[in-house]
Design an enzyme around this catalytic site. Structure first.
Site, short mmCIF file in Angstrom:
data_model
loop_
_atom_site.label_atom_id
_atom_site.label_comp_id
_atom_site.label_asym_id
_atom_site.label_seq_id
_atom_site.Cartn_x
_atom_site.Cartn_y
_atom_site.Cartn_z
N CYS A 80 0.82 -1.21 0.00
CA CYS A 80 0.00 0.00 0.00
C CYS A 80 0.86 1.27 0.00
CB CYS A 80 -0.87 -0.04 1.26
SG CYS A 80 -1.79 1.46 1.52
N ARG B 167 -11.60 -0.74 -6.65
CA ARG B 167 -11.88 0.20 -5.56
C ARG B 167 -11.24 1.55 -5.77
NH1 ARG B 167 -8.21 -2.62 -0.93
NH2 ARG B 167 -9.33 -1.18 0.37
N GLU C 140 16.44 -5.09 21.64
CA GLU C 140 16.82 -6.03 22.68
C GLU C 140 16.01 -7.34 22.56
OE1 GLU C 140 17.46 -5.24 27.35
OE2 GLU C 140 15.37 -5.34 26.71
P1 IMP Z 1 -1.01 -6.91 3.76
O1 IMP Z 1 -1.59 -8.03 4.57
O2 IMP Z 1 -0.05 -6.07 4.53
O3 IMP Z 1 -0.41 -7.39 2.48
O4 IMP Z 1 -2.22 -5.91 3.40
C1 IMP Z 1 -3.37 -6.34 2.74
C2 IMP Z 1 -4.38 -5.22 2.74
O5 IMP Z 1 -3.90 -4.09 2.01
C3 IMP Z 1 -5.70 -5.55 2.07
O6 IMP Z 1 -6.58 -6.28 2.87
C4 IMP Z 1 -6.25 -4.17 1.72
O7 IMP Z 1 -6.91 -3.57 2.80
C5 IMP Z 1 -5.00 -3.37 1.46
N1 IMP Z 1 -4.73 -3.20 0.02
C6 IMP Z 1 -4.86 -4.07 -0.98
N2 IMP Z 1 -4.45 -3.55 -2.14
C7 IMP Z 1 -4.06 -2.30 -1.89
C8 IMP Z 1 -3.52 -1.25 -2.68
O8 IMP Z 1 -3.27 -1.37 -3.88
N3 IMP Z 1 -3.26 -0.08 -2.03
C9 IMP Z 1 -3.50 0.09 -0.70
N4 IMP Z 1 -3.95 -0.88 0.09
C10 IMP Z 1 -4.24 -2.07 -0.49
#
Ligand code: IMP
Length: 498
Positions: A313, A414, A476
């Site tokens: 993200c 989205r 730590e």
């Molecule tokens: P991760 O578990 O850290 O990989 O995050 C997954 C989450 O990132 C998803 O459930 C979404 O809420 C969010 N996400 C998915 N695709 C995108 C994107 O392209 N941009 C920002 N957030 C995203």
């Protein structure tokens, strides 16, 4: 002047540690339950409860049919992504719903198919048992790799080498795995075809799957003993998408948006409430108390929290909006608890984005989440819908955000209005099967809960004591002042003897 300025920095999950409480015989890891409310309901079974506090993100590189089936078998659910046409998505839901543990919808071949093509199919699919059916889907036989040798038989038609129907033991309209098992036990076959009363092929039941089935005590089933199937939707095409998903048998929907505090979500939730009052909808993502109240008043039966933390993200960087996930959970959970006191309605909260390890999950739960959503964690698994690649001798799988250019090929995602991307595309290290990874994660969560002295997630909410840690104490907490050979494959050790 802005409406509000918070001068306290927001916190991430990584900045917290749990303090141990009293562990007793009731809170050893064998007595801990990870069952958790999925969406608000007065009833306490699926689809309103999950058996583990983990769900897979609605992303093209994470949640397809295989993930949907495997994760529901293990106690959670994978939200089938909305960045595809309604009919494609509905077909995925249908396949999950059709799945019955141990009952495999077969890929069939025609009696006139050349053996050479069957061999090619075997290579592509990675399995070698193909039932042979006529134009009406009626069973004529079975062909496996033991029935041909491609050198002499490559040009023959399947019907010349298959085991014919007359020589097979076949189950008619069998629905229970136990019944299939007792029939199969009396044969020398490794697979039992199940047909209907007109001999049309329905399923295959494999001997090896019957054994596996016993390994899934936590599977989440609906009232008809079908696996839980869940899907993401957007706020643009719900009038078309939701009916298709309902028709396919979807159990729960989640609106997929990086910023869910919007009148579009309210309209979507209200529309679903009017047309499908029984169908629970999860709203989100939000990170403020106002966002929570807005969605719950619109009718959301659970709320997803998190903005900007996901591994792929770049929303925070691009738009400057976001909040550390820990702070978002703390604020929203407080509001949720107040709402529960006021109305008696318990709205489950989902922590979403940036959750990497078991300790992050437990800390998110301890802060007030009821379960977590993860993308990266699941993208690494065999069951994610991507192909493995090798990069610098390491086996990897591709992983991309729903707001990345790659996912945007689908027009109504989205993030579709934006002229810029909100996600990146990269690779994650391949981790193997979900069934070999998830139990370790779950047992770490149970071990932390045991230390806290909490036998359930609800008790964890009530009993957990957490502390913010300094950067130095995080250092730590890792192995330190010791030589670790790391990833080197070989190193010389000279033994000095006694
Ligand atoms: P991760 O578990 O850290 O990989 O995050 C997954 C989450 O990132 C998803 O459930 C979404 O809420 C969010 N996400 C998915 N695709 C995108 C994107 O392209 N941009 C920002 N957030 C995203």
């Amino acid at each position: 002047m802005p409406k509000k300025i918070y001068l306290e920095p927001s916190r991430t999950l990584m900045e917290f540690r749990l303090l141990p409480g009293l562990t007793t015989g009731e809170t050893t890891i064998f007595n801990i339950s990870l069952r958790t409310p999925f969406v608000y309901s007065k009833e306490e079974q699926a689809p309103y409860f999950l058996n583990i506090p983990i769900v897979a993100a609605a992303m093209q590189s994470v949640s397809g049919v295989r993930m949907g089936i495997e994760l529901a078998k293990l106690g959670g659910t994978a939200f089938i992504y909305a960045s595809q046409t309604p009919s494609q998505q509905a077909e995925m839901i249908r396949q999950i719903k059709k799945y019955k543990a141990g009952f495999v919808p077969p890929e069939t071949v025609h009696p006139s198919t050349p053996i050479r093509d069957v061999q090619e199919l075997t290579r592509k699919r990675g399995y070698n048992t193909f039932p042979v059916v006529d134009e009406d889907g009626k069973l004529l036989g079975i062909i496996t790799k033991n029935d041909y040798d491609v050198k002499p038989h490559g040009d023959l038609a399947v019907q010349e080498r298959m085991i014919p129907r007359a020589e097979l033991t076949v189950g008619v309209n069998i629905e229970e795995i136990k019944e299939a098992n007792s029939l199969l036990r009396e044969t020398h076959q490794s697979v039992l075809p199940i047909v209907d009363e007109t001999d049309r092929l329905l399923y295959l039941v494999f001997r090896k799957d019957i054994r596996n089935h016993l390994d899934y005590p936590f599977e989440v089933l609906d009232a008809h003993k079908r696996l839980l199937a869940t899907a993401a939707i957007n706020t643009h095409d719900y009038e078309k998408r939701v009916p298709a998903l309902v028709e396919a048998g979807v159990d729960v929907l989640a609106i997929d948006s990086s910023d869910g505090h919007s009148s579009f979500q309210k309209e979507t939730i209200e529309w679903i409430g009017k047309h499908y009052p029984q169908l629970p909808v999860i709203g989100g993502n939000i990170i403020t108390e106002d966002g929570f109240n807005y969605l719950v008043e619109a009718g959301a039966r659970a709320v997803k929290i998190g903005m900007g933390g996901g591994s792929i993200c770049i929303t925070q960087e691009q738009k400057g909006t976001g909040r550390g996930l820990a702070t978002a959970i703390i604020k929203v959970a407080r509001e949720r608890d107040a709402y529960f006191k006021k109305t008696g309605k318990y709205i489950p909260l989902i922590a979403d984005g940036g959750i990497v390890s078991a300790k992050d999950i437990t800390i998110a739960l301890a802060l007030g989440a009821d379960y977590v959503m993860m993308g990266r964690y699941f993208a690494r698994m065999e069951e994610s819908p991507t192909e493995k690649v090798t990069i610098n001798n390491q086996v990897m799988k591709p992983y991309w955000g729903e707001g990345s250019a790659r996912a945007r090929d689908w027009k109504e995602v989205r993030y579709y209005q934006a002229q810029f991307v909100e996600g990146v595309e990269g690779f994650v290290q391949y981790a193997g099967n979900l069934k070999d990874n998830l139990p370790e994660t779950l047992s770490k969560i149970k071990a932390s809960m045991s230390s806290v002295g909490a036998a359930t997630i609800r008790e964890l909410h009530e009993k957990a004591e957490l502390e913010v840690v300094s950067a130095l104490s995080i250092r730590e907490g890792k192995a330190h002042d010791i030589y670790l050979p790391g990833n080197e494959n070989s190193y010389n050790v000279t033994n000095w003897g006694n």
